[in-house]
Design a protein around this motif. Sequence first.
Motif, PDB file in Angstrom:
ATOM      1  N   MET A   1       2.187   4.837 -16.075  1.00  0.00           N
ATOM      2  CA  MET A   1       2.844   5.302 -14.874  1.00  0.00           C
ATOM      3  C   MET A   1       3.399   4.078 -14.129  1.00  0.00           C
ATOM      4  N   ASN A   2       4.696   4.135 -13.757  1.00  0.00           N
ATOM      5  CA  ASN A   2       5.280   2.994 -13.066  1.00  0.00           C
ATOM      6  C   ASN A   2       4.958   3.023 -11.573  1.00  0.00           C
ATOM      7  N   LEU A   3       5.309   1.968 -10.883  1.00  0.00           N
ATOM      8  CA  LEU A   3       4.963   1.821  -9.465  1.00  0.00           C
ATOM      9  C   LEU A   3       5.573   2.934  -8.617  1.00  0.00           C
ATOM     10  N   GLN A   4       6.833   3.269  -8.876  1.00  0.00           N
ATOM     11  CA  GLN A   4       7.481   4.313  -8.087  1.00  0.00           C
ATOM     12  C   GLN A   4       6.746   5.647  -8.229  1.00  0.00           C
ATOM     13  N   GLN A   5       6.328   5.978  -9.427  1.00  0.00           N
ATOM     14  CA  GLN A   5       5.590   7.218  -9.641  1.00  0.00           C
ATOM     15  C   GLN A   5       4.255   7.194  -8.899  1.00  0.00           C
ATOM     16  N   ILE A   7       3.612   5.484  -6.156  1.00  0.00           N
ATOM     17  CA  ILE A   7       3.902   5.589  -4.726  1.00  0.00           C
ATOM     18  C   ILE A   7       4.176   7.039  -4.340  1.00  0.00           C
ATOM     19  N   LEU A   8       4.931   7.751  -5.157  1.00  0.00           N
ATOM     20  CA  LEU A   8       5.271   9.139  -4.852  1.00  0.00           C
ATOM     21  C   LEU A   8       4.054  10.061  -4.862  1.00  0.00           C
ATOM     22  N   LYS A   9       2.967   9.634  -5.461  1.00  0.00           N
ATOM     23  CA  LYS A   9       1.735  10.426  -5.453  1.00  0.00           C
ATOM     24  C   LYS A   9       0.985  10.289  -4.129  1.00  0.00           C
ATOM     25  N   LEU A  10       1.345   9.276  -3.335  1.00  0.00           N
ATOM     26  CA  LEU A  10       0.696   9.080  -2.037  1.00  0.00           C
ATOM     27  C   LEU A  10       1.192  10.123  -1.051  1.00  0.00           C
ATOM     28  N   SER A  11       0.381  10.386  -0.023  1.00  0.00           N
ATOM     29  CA  SER A  11       0.816  11.301   1.033  1.00  0.00           C
ATOM     30  C   SER A  11       1.907  10.620   1.865  1.00  0.00           C
ATOM     31  N   ILE A  12       2.641  11.399   2.632  1.00  0.00           N
ATOM     32  CA  ILE A  12       3.697  10.823   3.465  1.00  0.00           C
ATOM     33  C   ILE A  12       3.120   9.808   4.452  1.00  0.00           C
ATOM     34  N   PRO A  13       2.024  10.096   5.150  1.00  0.00           N
ATOM     35  CA  PRO A  13       1.477   9.064   6.046  1.00  0.00           C
ATOM     36  C   PRO A  13       1.095   7.770   5.312  1.00  0.00           C
ATOM     37  N   GLU A  14       0.578   7.908   4.094  1.00  0.00           N
ATOM     38  CA  GLU A  14       0.230   6.719   3.314  1.00  0.00           C
ATOM     39  C   GLU A  14       1.478   5.928   2.932  1.00  0.00           C
ATOM     40  N   ARG A  15       2.555   6.636   2.572  1.00  0.00           N
ATOM     41  CA  ARG A  15       3.802   5.951   2.225  1.00  0.00           C
ATOM     42  C   ARG A  15       4.418   5.275   3.440  1.00  0.00           C
ATOM     43  N   ILE A  16       4.354   5.919   4.597  1.00  0.00           N
ATOM     44  CA  ILE A  16       4.873   5.306   5.825  1.00  0.00           C
ATOM     45  C   ILE A  16       4.102   4.038   6.136  1.00  0.00           C
ATOM     46  N   LEU A  17       2.798   4.093   6.029  1.00  0.00           N
ATOM     47  CA  LEU A  17       1.975   2.908   6.263  1.00  0.00           C
ATOM     48  C   LEU A  17       2.325   1.805   5.276  1.00  0.00           C
ATOM     49  N   MET A  18       2.582   2.172   4.028  1.00  0.00           N
ATOM     50  CA  MET A  18       2.961   1.182   3.023  1.00  0.00           C
ATOM     51  C   MET A  18       4.281   0.517   3.400  1.00  0.00           C
ATOM     52  N   VAL A  19       5.242   1.312   3.831  1.00  0.00           N
ATOM     53  CA  VAL A  19       6.542   0.758   4.240  1.00  0.00           C
ATOM     54  C   VAL A  19       6.357  -0.181   5.430  1.00  0.00           C
ATOM     55  N   GLU A  20       5.543   0.214   6.397  1.00  0.00           N
ATOM     56  CA  GLU A  20       5.283  -0.651   7.554  1.00  0.00           C
ATOM     57  C   GLU A  20       4.673  -1.980   7.106  1.00  0.00           C
ATOM     58  N   ASN A  21       3.730  -1.899   6.197  1.00  0.00           N
ATOM     59  CA  ASN A  21       3.085  -3.120   5.701  1.00  0.00           C
ATOM     60  C   ASN A  21       4.070  -4.004   4.942  1.00  0.00           C
TER      61      ASN A  21
END
Length: 71
Positions: A1-5, A7-21
């Motif tokens: 599984m690649n990184l994008q896949q 990331i897409l498995k994370l919840s939206i709040p988790e992805r937002i936090l990742m983008v902030e980081n």
Amino acid sequence: MNLQQQILKLSIPERILMVENIWDSIAAENENIQLTIAQKKELDKRLEKLEKGEGKLSSWEDVKARVQSKL
């Protein structure tokens, strides 16, 4: 599984936090990001218009509505 896949498995709040980081890490490494001459001129022009009372400001609600209408 690649990184994008993964990331897409994370919840939206988790992805937002990742983008902030990610953004914070970029800002920390590039505190002295240089603007191009054209970017600086544009910012100076906008600031001058704003200081003269000629600048057009938009509320967050207006900006959000314009963006959503284009989606």
